[in-house]
Design a protein around this motif. Structure first.
Motif, mmCIF file in Angstrom:
data_model
loop_
_atom_site.group_PDB
_atom_site.id
_atom_site.type_symbol
_atom_site.label_atom_id
_atom_site.label_comp_id
_atom_site.label_asym_id
_atom_site.label_seq_id
_atom_site.Cartn_x
_atom_site.Cartn_y
_atom_site.Cartn_z
ATOM 1 N N MET A 80 0.844 -1.170 0.000
ATOM 2 C CA MET A 80 0.000 0.000 0.000
ATOM 3 C C MET A 80 0.892 1.237 0.000
ATOM 4 O O MET A 80 1.836 1.329 0.768
ATOM 5 C CB MET A 80 -0.892 -0.006 1.240
ATOM 6 C CG MET A 80 -1.782 1.201 1.324
ATOM 7 S SD MET A 80 -2.916 1.129 2.706
ATOM 8 C CE MET A 80 -2.003 2.056 3.883
ATOM 9 N N THR A 81 0.579 2.186 -0.827
ATOM 10 C CA THR A 81 1.322 3.434 -0.878
ATOM 11 C C THR A 81 0.370 4.581 -0.571
ATOM 12 O O THR A 81 -0.793 4.581 -0.976
ATOM 13 C CB THR A 81 1.943 3.649 -2.272
ATOM 14 O OG1 THR A 81 0.903 3.645 -3.246
ATOM 15 C CG2 THR A 81 2.942 2.554 -2.581
ATOM 16 N N LEU A 82 0.867 5.559 0.158
ATOM 17 C CA LEU A 82 0.072 6.729 0.491
ATOM 18 C C LEU A 82 0.368 7.824 -0.513
ATOM 19 O O LEU A 82 1.515 8.072 -0.856
ATOM 20 C CB LEU A 82 0.396 7.211 1.902
ATOM 21 C CG LEU A 82 0.077 6.236 3.029
ATOM 22 C CD1 LEU A 82 0.548 6.806 4.362
ATOM 23 C CD2 LEU A 82 -1.407 5.951 3.079
ATOM 24 N N SER A 83 -0.670 8.478 -0.966
ATOM 25 C CA SER A 83 -0.470 9.552 -1.939
ATOM 26 C C SER A 83 -0.408 10.891 -1.230
ATOM 27 O O SER A 83 -0.833 11.038 -0.091
ATOM 28 C CB SER A 83 -1.615 9.538 -2.961
ATOM 29 O OG SER A 83 -2.827 9.865 -2.329
ATOM 30 N N ASP A 84 0.111 11.897 -1.943
ATOM 31 C CA ASP A 84 0.221 13.237 -1.379
ATOM 32 C C ASP A 84 -1.110 13.975 -1.356
ATOM 33 O O ASP A 84 -1.250 14.975 -0.668
ATOM 34 C CB ASP A 84 1.233 14.054 -2.179
ATOM 35 C CG ASP A 84 2.644 13.510 -2.006
ATOM 36 O OD1 ASP A 84 2.892 12.863 -0.961
ATOM 37 O OD2 ASP A 84 3.485 13.733 -2.895
ATOM 38 N N THR A 85 -2.084 13.512 -2.116
ATOM 39 C CA THR A 85 -3.378 14.202 -2.181
ATOM 40 C C THR A 85 -4.254 13.906 -0.979
ATOM 41 O O THR A 85 -5.275 14.557 -0.792
ATOM 42 C CB THR A 85 -4.137 13.797 -3.456
ATOM 43 O OG1 THR A 85 -4.385 12.382 -3.422
ATOM 44 C CG2 THR A 85 -3.353 14.168 -4.693
ATOM 45 N N GLY A 86 -3.908 12.947 -0.146
ATOM 46 C CA GLY A 86 -4.687 12.658 1.050
ATOM 47 C C GLY A 86 -5.678 11.522 0.875
ATOM 48 O O GLY A 86 -6.334 11.134 1.820
ATOM 49 N N THR A 87 -5.818 11.005 -0.324
ATOM 50 C CA THR A 87 -6.722 9.877 -0.535
ATOM 51 C C THR A 87 -5.924 8.684 -1.016
ATOM 52 O O THR A 87 -4.981 8.821 -1.793
ATOM 53 C CB THR A 87 -7.811 10.211 -1.574
ATOM 54 O OG1 THR A 87 -7.177 10.534 -2.798
ATOM 55 C CG2 THR A 87 -8.661 11.380 -1.108
ATOM 56 N N SER A 88 -6.283 7.527 -0.514
ATOM 57 C CA SER A 88 -5.620 6.291 -0.905
ATOM 58 C C SER A 88 -6.650 5.184 -1.001
ATOM 59 O O SER A 88 -7.676 5.210 -0.321
ATOM 60 C CB SER A 88 -4.555 5.885 0.112
ATOM 61 O OG SER A 88 -3.557 6.867 0.199
#
Length: 96
Positions: free
Chosen positions: A1-9
């Motif tokens: 799982m990777t977290l995105s910079d936009t705040g939604t994953s």
């Protein structure tokens, strides 16, 4: 799982259920809880504790409200006495 910079994953998850057949009849499934079990004392102590905490907190709120109302009423009564001493007349009706 990777977290995105936009705040939604997106999170992908799953679960598994395993059904096990039991010899307990459908009408008797709650008997172990309703008729008593091993830890009945703990349940009763927990219920008494919750009741006592509720009564204690209600008493604290009652004492705070009584003190506040007593102070406010004393203040308003002092103001009313001051107003009647100045004019010599007591106001009533819509002027209050």
């Amino acid at each position: 799982m990777t977290l995105s910079d936009t705040g939604t994953s997106n999170i992908i998850y799953s679960y598994e259920i395993k059904w096990v057949e039991s010899d307990v009849a459908w009408s008797d499934r709650w008997d172990i809880y309703l008729l008593g079990g091993v830890n009945n004392d703990a349940i009763y102590l927990s219920m008494i504790n919750s009741l006592m905490m509720t009564i204690f907190l209600a008493a604290v709120v009652f004492v705070i409200m009584v003190r506040t109302l007593r102070k406010d009423l004393a203040t308003y009564n002092d103001l009313e006495l001051d107003l009647t001493e100045e004019d010599g007349t007591e106001e009533s009706g819509w002027k209050l």
